[in-house]
Design a protein around this motif. Structure first.
Motif, PDB file in Angstrom:
ATOM      1  N   ALA A 136      -9.338  23.397  35.233  1.00 49.05           N
ATOM      2  CA  ALA A 136     -10.276  22.800  34.537  1.00 49.05           C
ATOM      3  C   ALA A 136     -11.360  22.295  35.499  1.00 49.05           C
ATOM      4  O   ALA A 136     -11.192  22.379  36.971  1.00 49.05           O
ATOM      5  N   ARG A 137     -12.503  21.607  35.187  1.00 43.99           N
ATOM      6  CA  ARG A 137     -13.641  21.176  36.037  1.00 43.99           C
ATOM      7  C   ARG A 137     -13.130  19.779  36.956  1.00 43.99           C
ATOM      8  O   ARG A 137     -13.774  19.551  38.051  1.00 43.99           O
ATOM      9  N   SER A 138     -12.049  19.221  36.444  1.00 41.29           N
ATOM     10  CA  SER A 138     -11.543  18.091  37.141  1.00 41.29           C
ATOM     11  C   SER A 138     -10.212  17.867  36.546  1.00 41.29           C
ATOM     12  O   SER A 138      -9.668  18.450  35.574  1.00 41.29           O
ATOM     13  N   ALA A 139      -9.550  17.297  37.271  1.00 39.64           N
ATOM     14  CA  ALA A 139      -8.003  16.689  36.917  1.00 39.64           C
ATOM     15  C   ALA A 139      -7.861  15.802  35.403  1.00 39.64           C
ATOM     16  O   ALA A 139      -6.769  15.530  35.009  1.00 39.64           O
ATOM     17  N   VAL A 140      -9.057  15.291  35.250  1.00 37.00           N
ATOM     18  CA  VAL A 140      -9.239  14.180  34.220  1.00 37.00           C
ATOM     19  C   VAL A 140      -9.994  14.829  32.901  1.00 37.00           C
ATOM     20  O   VAL A 140     -10.067  14.222  31.927  1.00 37.00           O
ATOM     21  N   HIS A 141     -10.166  16.049  33.010  1.00 32.43           N
ATOM     22  CA  HIS A 141     -11.014  16.667  31.944  1.00 32.43           C
ATOM     23  C   HIS A 141      -9.981  16.934  30.753  1.00 32.43           C
ATOM     24  O   HIS A 141      -8.719  17.228  30.966  1.00 32.43           O
ATOM     25  N   ASN A 142     -10.434  16.574  29.661  1.00 32.82           N
ATOM     26  CA  ASN A 142      -9.405  16.482  28.275  1.00 32.82           C
ATOM     27  C   ASN A 142      -9.647  18.016  27.599  1.00 32.82           C
ATOM     28  O   ASN A 142      -9.698  18.344  26.695  1.00 32.82           O
ATOM     29  N   GLY A 143      -8.528  18.989  28.421  1.00 29.09           N
ATOM     30  CA  GLY A 143      -8.116  20.213  27.746  1.00 29.09           C
ATOM     31  C   GLY A 143      -9.428  21.165  27.782  1.00 29.09           C
ATOM     32  O   GLY A 143     -10.494  20.916  28.448  1.00 29.09           O
ATOM     33  N   ASN A 144      -9.159  22.281  27.437  1.00 34.73           N
ATOM     34  CA  ASN A 144     -10.165  23.638  27.383  1.00 34.73           C
ATOM     35  C   ASN A 144     -10.714  23.738  25.949  1.00 34.73           C
ATOM     36  O   ASN A 144      -9.667  23.999  25.147  1.00 34.73           O
ATOM     37  N   LEU A 145     -12.070  23.774  25.889  1.00 35.75           N
ATOM     38  CA  LEU A 145     -12.396  24.236  24.453  1.00 35.75           C
ATOM     39  C   LEU A 145     -12.448  25.536  24.070  1.00 35.75           C
ATOM     40  O   LEU A 145     -12.689  26.588  25.001  1.00 35.75           O
ATOM     41  N   ILE A 146     -11.855  25.969  22.863  1.00 36.89           N
ATOM     42  CA  ILE A 146     -11.624  27.412  22.571  1.00 36.89           C
ATOM     43  C   ILE A 146     -12.723  27.768  21.645  1.00 36.89           C
ATOM     44  O   ILE A 146     -13.100  27.023  20.714  1.00 36.89           O
ATOM     45  N   MET A 147     -13.686  28.689  21.937  1.00 40.47           N
ATOM     46  CA  MET A 147     -14.825  29.035  21.383  1.00 40.47           C
ATOM     47  C   MET A 147     -14.543  30.660  20.943  1.00 40.47           C
ATOM     48  O   MET A 147     -13.641  31.168  21.168  1.00 40.47           O
ATOM     49  N   LYS A 148     -15.891  30.863  20.309  1.00 41.77           N
ATOM     50  CA  LYS A 148     -15.624  32.363  19.774  1.00 41.77           C
ATOM     51  C   LYS A 148     -15.457  33.348  20.777  1.00 41.77           C
ATOM     52  O   LYS A 148     -14.819  34.519  20.540  1.00 41.77           O
TER      53      LYS A 148
END
Length: 464
Positions: free
Chosen positions: A188-200
């Motif tokens: 992820a972009r950092s250790a504190v980002h909240n998950g990864n967004l699933i897009m189309k």
């Protein structure tokens, strides 16, 4: 005014996708062990920070996934990219495994796993723990299927297709598809980002979800890669079995002449949700279910009509057997592998000209009778507390019984002197007896309180 820059966020931890660099190896028992301490298995709790633990688990699971795929390829399996016709592995795709000589086979076994597992994985708790890599993956199942016969007249092994019910999310940076759990563990972009967004853009055409993946296997893969005269055996595990049942219930007329049998391992799709009566007849005659149960693998639990004498869910429209696994659905195929595969071989060896049907089973299984102490029908009216009755018989409440300390002298034995300390039995403190309503001690305590009060008044007078 406080302002946090993106550059000030802690960097996401990095772990190599390499078993040895992670500090582990596979020992002679095929189990994953720590290089530092070979007695230890994989350690998930590396840190108090859950992000560090998840990132390490992602690297570990990907390493084991690569190991499993290498072993499948050594068994003659090859990867096929979906949608059918995809050649460039850098394009969005979902991988499956098929036998390299699939087009020549007259019998094909299709395995649909759980939607939470990586391709080829049955249970990571076995792969990374007691049991080992082969046992916890489909490597062991493929190896056993390759020892079977296609039919009475054809000694060659059947073809195999391993569907990919879990890895349906495309990860562009890694150029592969992942499960939901694995996708949460990618960098992820950092250790504190909240998950990864699933897009189309993370979805693969025709395989956006498990239902569409099942449809793609039956609608595209089998028609294009399998001999049109080949019979199909199906093994479904957990929710993968449920999705297959739902699909076949809708399109049964198109497949009823090709499917030889159906093994539902850990499936829970209820018979009352089926709509096609002909498919219901197929389940009764040519399907078997294997449920979590305390009984050994292969033990008969129910017929097609269900068993009202057990709390195990048996309304599946087919005979139900124990898988030999007591709790975890992901372990059901591991525990019942020999029983399930033996039944598939039994169906395949049906003499030519005969149509296989499940025999008539006599159901004798019922849940064990509960302990009488837990039975609601027990008559408690005659129950009496022996200790309380003894106290009532003596005319005293238990709390009023005084027990004096008794010194028990040790017995005279050879080699031991009489000066050896004896055993002393001590009663509870007097103040506790007072609190519990000891009348005699209560009076004494009251007298002592009055004397203390009088003494206090006398001291006050002297001071004056």
């Amino acid at each position: 005014m406080f302002r946090r820059l993106w550059s000030g966020l802690p960097a996401d931890p990095e772990f190599p996708v390499d078993l040895e660099k992670l500090g582990y190896f596979i020992n002679e028992d095929d189990e994953v062990r720590s290089i530092e301490n070979p007695n230890n298995y994989f350690k998930y709790y590396l840190s108090r920070n859950p992000r560090w633990n998840d990132r390490q688990r992602f690297a570990m699971n990907q390493s084991l996934r690569n190991e499993i795929h290498d072993r499948l390829e050594k068994l003659g399996m090859k990867k096929e990219l979906l949608p059918i016709g995809t050649k460039d592995p850098s394009e969005p795709h979902v991988s499956i495994f098929v036998s390299s000589d699939l087009a020549l086979k007259k019998r094909v076994v299709v395995i649909f796993g759980e939607t939470l597992q990586d391709l080829g994985v049955l249970a990571h708790r076995v792969i990374g723990g007691a049991g080992g890599v082969n046992k916890g993956s489909l490597v062991s199942i493929v190896a056993e299927l390759q020892k079977q016969r296609t039919s009475v007249t054809d000694p060659s092994p059947p073809g195999i297709i391993l569907a990919n019910m879990g890895e349906l999310i495309w990860w562009p940076e890694g150029k592969l598809s992942l499960t939901n759990t694995a996708f949460d563990g990618v960098p992820a972009r950092s250790a504190v980002h909240n998950g990864n967004l699933i897009m189309k853009s993370n979805l693969v055409e025709g395989n956006e979800d498990p239902k569409k993946h099942v449809n793609h296997i039956f609608g595209k893969v089998i028609p294009q890669l399998v001999n049109k005269d080949a019979g199909i055996d199906i093994i479904g595990v957990g929710d993968g079995a449920d999705y297959v049942e739902q699909y076949l219930d809708l399109v049964w007329d198109a497949w009823k002449h090709r499917i030889n049998c159906l093994a539902l391992v850990g499936g829970l799709h209820p018979v009352w949700e089926l709509h096609n009566e002909k498919f219901g007849e197929f389940l009764k005659n040519k399907a078997r279910a294997y449920a979590t149960c305390l009984e050994p693998a292969g033990f008969l639990l129910s017929g097609p009509e269900g068993n009202p004498k057990t709390t195990i869910f048996t309304d599946l429209g087919c005979p139900v057997f124990s898988s030999g696994e007591t709790h975890f659905t992901e372990l059901t195929l591991i525990a019942s592998a020999s029983v399930v595969l033996d039944w598939l071989q039994e169906v395949a060896l049906t003499p030519e000209g005969q149509d296989y049907k499940n025999p008539e089973f006599e159901i004798v299984y019922a849940d064990p009778i509960m302990d009488p102490i837990m039975d609601d029908d027990v008559d408690w009216s005659e129950w009496k507390d022996d200790e309380k009755m003894e106290g009532e018989k003596n005319g005293n409440d238990e709390s009023q019984v005084k027990v004096k300390p008794v010194k028990v002298e040790p017995e005279e034995t050879s080699g031991k002197g009489s000066n050896e300390p004896g055993l002393v039995l001590v009663t509870r403190p007097a103040e506790n007896q007072v609190k519990e309503g000891d009348g005699e001690n209560g009076e004494k305590h009251g007298d002592a309180s009055e004397k203390a009060k009088e003494g206090g008044e006398k001291n006050d007078e002297d001071k004056k």
